[in-house]
Design a protein around this motif. Structure first.
Motif, short mmCIF file in Angstrom:
data_model
loop_
_atom_site.label_atom_id
_atom_site.label_comp_id
_atom_site.label_asym_id
_atom_site.label_seq_id
_atom_site.Cartn_x
_atom_site.Cartn_y
_atom_site.Cartn_z
N ASP A 313 17.11 15.78 -8.79
CA ASP A 313 15.78 16.28 -9.17
C ASP A 313 15.79 16.88 -10.57
OD1 ASP A 313 17.25 18.52 -8.54
OD2 ASP A 313 15.64 19.54 -7.46
N LYS A 334 12.51 19.70 -7.24
CA LYS A 334 12.05 19.65 -5.85
C LYS A 334 12.89 20.54 -4.95
CE LYS A 334 9.38 18.05 -2.60
NZ LYS A 334 7.97 18.43 -2.57
N ALA A 338 15.44 19.86 0.05
CA ALA A 338 14.69 18.61 -0.05
C ALA A 338 15.63 17.48 -0.47
CB ALA A 338 13.54 18.76 -1.03
N ASN A 341 17.75 16.45 2.45
CA ASN A 341 17.00 15.57 3.36
C ASN A 341 16.96 14.15 2.83
OD1 ASN A 341 16.24 17.21 5.54
ND2 ASN A 341 14.53 18.08 4.42
N PRO A 452 12.73 21.95 3.59
CA PRO A 452 12.50 21.68 2.16
C PRO A 452 11.86 22.83 1.41
CG PRO A 452 10.90 20.50 3.51
CD PRO A 452 11.89 21.11 4.45
N ALA A 455 14.44 25.92 -1.83
CA ALA A 455 14.69 25.06 -2.98
C ALA A 455 15.95 25.42 -3.76
CB ALA A 455 13.48 25.10 -3.93
#
Length: 528
Positions: A313, A334, A338, A341, A452, A455
């Motif tokens: 990210d 993100k 997250a 996942n 999520p 962060a």
């Protein structure tokens, strides 16, 4: 002077031993018996009355409470208390860390604009969860010792809208002119797969069926053919069957639900573990492409064909290419969970190995042992150890428990340590949380998932969500190295400064309070 130092050190060890002994004794009596209260229903009321009838009638008999056992009973009044500091000694906090307590309800509600509203909302959501998760199979059922009725107490299952023969039904009583039993259900109907002479059956195909006969052996033979058909579709529930004869009433449950669908992985028949076919390595990166490159190079030194899945990210992602590498780009910033996942969602092998992007494989990073223990035990996930540049090796083993606390929510208790060792696997133990270097069954890790909302800083939160779902172990002799984090301020690059700005922040503390308080319904957490 030397004698004074020796006496002082001796005093520290003596006091330390006493503290350790006190902590050990206190922990031995901290376990509790789970006496959970469940949603009420008419069936539960009948069962409660039955239990009360069985246990009543002995008021004239005195009793003596056994304190050691009584203290273990859950009272639904969990307490959020930190340990008091008993001694002021050098390094006492390092040698004997005290249990701290954090009032999640206060921390979250005092800054919320509508604390009463959020408390009501949480209570409503919890009530809905209880309704969804309630099963009559959880209701305690007592089979009386002299009850003439014979019936299965557990283990009877039927698929939704299907039919089974109920095993084990019978009647054991003396001679009578007529022997009669009846069966009543709420989610299905009864019938008989065969008929027996001299037995009267009324209510075939209905929720209430009566069977009677002047011959007891004939009635028992007929009971061997009684069927149950589920008529109310539900993928996972249970029907409580009432079984009655003259002067006697009993209950048993029939579980209703689909069978579990197997999750099999075709990795080919191998005499030895084919790590590349069994395991995918997953990681999340953000800006640290130099660290990621070192990780990949170290992996390829020992496992040249293993697949590496990378979630990224970064604001300006750089290409990460090479054989058996899958690089997935995410929206900027993100977040940590997250990314987890995303990475884990792309794994198609039986096992997934999670690593941080600043780890380095070494000869001690033996993935074969992690696969071996997962293949041969009931564990769903097993962690290894991380070695720092200083030589210190960490396993981050913790035990986690939840103590029921009534209407205000439950208490979360986290302690350093493990439950017990694993036979035939030296250096491996069972715990509830492990280091950020672990291998797990892919579908089980995916079932738990990663929140999520978290962060930047999160780890134990995954294992808290996994409590009751994952059986977890830890092996201290499977070791991955941790790249050095020591950087001189004048030697930091712009990328490193940007990473520190995003990584080390306290912004998520209030978010964690909210998640623990509302999502997990905790009022308090304690740890050491």
């Amino acid at each position: 002077m030397r004698n004074t130092c020796r006496k002082f050190l001796g005093l520290i060890f003596i006091v330390g031993g006493l503290i350790a002994l006190f902590r050990t004794l206190s922990h031995e009596t901290s376990s509790g018996v789970d006496l959970r209260q469940r949603h009420g229903s008419s069936v539960k009321k009948l069962l409660a009355e039955q239990i009360e009838d069985i246990t009543s009638g002995y008021d004239d008999i005195s009793f003596l409470i056994k304190d050691q056992v009584a203290r273990q009973l859950t009272q639904n009044t969990c307490v959020c208390l930190a340990e008091k500091e008993m001694f002021q000694l050098p390094f006492s906090n390092l040698l004997f860390p005290r249990v701290w307590a954090h009032k999640l309800d206060i921390a979250f509600l005092e800054s919320h604009p509508d604390p009463e509203g959020v408390k009501l909302h949480r209570a409503q959501e919890y009530s809905k969860l209880q309704i969804r998760s309630y099963s009559p199979a959880d209701v305690p059922i007592v089979a009386q010792a002299n009850n003439p009725l014979q019936y299965p107490t557990q283990g009877v299952e039927v698929r939704p809208l299907k039919t089974i023969i109920i095993p084990g039904l019978g009647l054991k009583e003396g001679k009578k002119s007529k022997h009669t039993v009846s069966l009543t259900a709420t989610l299905g109907t009864f019938d008989v797969a065969a008929t027996v002479d001299s037995v009267s059956v009324k209510g075939e195909g209905e929720k209430h069926m009566i069977l009677s006969s002047p011959v007891l052996s004939a009635l028992n033979r007929q009971l061997q053919f009684v069927t149950y058909r589920n008529t109310v579709f539900h993928p996972k529930t249970a029907d409580t069957v009432e079984f009655v004869t003259d002067g006697h009433r009993s209950f048993f449950t029939i579980k209703v639900g689909h069978g579990s669908i197997p999750r099999l992985y075709n990795t080919g028949h191998q005499k030895e573990y084919n790590i590349s076919a069994l395991v995918t390595i997953a990681t999340k990166t953000f800006l640290r492409y130099d660290k990621l490159k070192d990780l990949i190079n170290s992996i390829r030194q020992y496992y040249p064909n293993i697949t590496i899945v990378i979630a990224d990210d970064s604001e300006h992602p750089e290409p990460v290419k090479g054989p058996h590498i899958e690089h997935y780009i995410m929206p900027f910033g993100k977040g940590w969970f997250a990314g987890r996942n995303l990475a884990v969602s792309q794994v198609i092998t039986k096992y997934v190995l999670w690593v941080d992007d600043d780890f380095i494989f070494s000869p001690n990073t033996k993935l074969e042992k992690l696969v071996d223990i997962l293949e041969k035990t009931s564990l769903d996930l097993v962690g290894g150890a991380v070695r720092e540049v200083t030589g210190y090796t960490a396993t981050y083993r913790h035990t986690i428990s939840v103590e029921e606390g009534g209407e205000e929510g439950d208490c979360l208790h986290i302690r350093k340590g493990y439950h017990h060792e694993i036979e035939e696997f030296p250096n491996c133990v069972v715990a509830d949380a492990v280091i950020n270097f672990f291998m797990g069954r892919t579908y089980k890790v995916q079932q738990v998932g990663f929140n999520p909302r978290l962060a930047r800083k999160a780890h134990l939160e995954f294992f808290i969500d996994a409590l009751g779902s994952l059986h977890i172990g830890s092996c201290s002799d499977v070791i991955v190295n941790h790249a050095s984090k020591i950087k001189l301020p004048w030697g930091e690059t712009d990328t490193q400064k940007a990473y520190k700005k995003f990584r080390y922040t306290n912004v998520e503390d209030s978010l964690k309070n909210e998640d623990f308080y509302f999502k997990n319904r905790f009022q308090c957490m304690t740890s050491n």
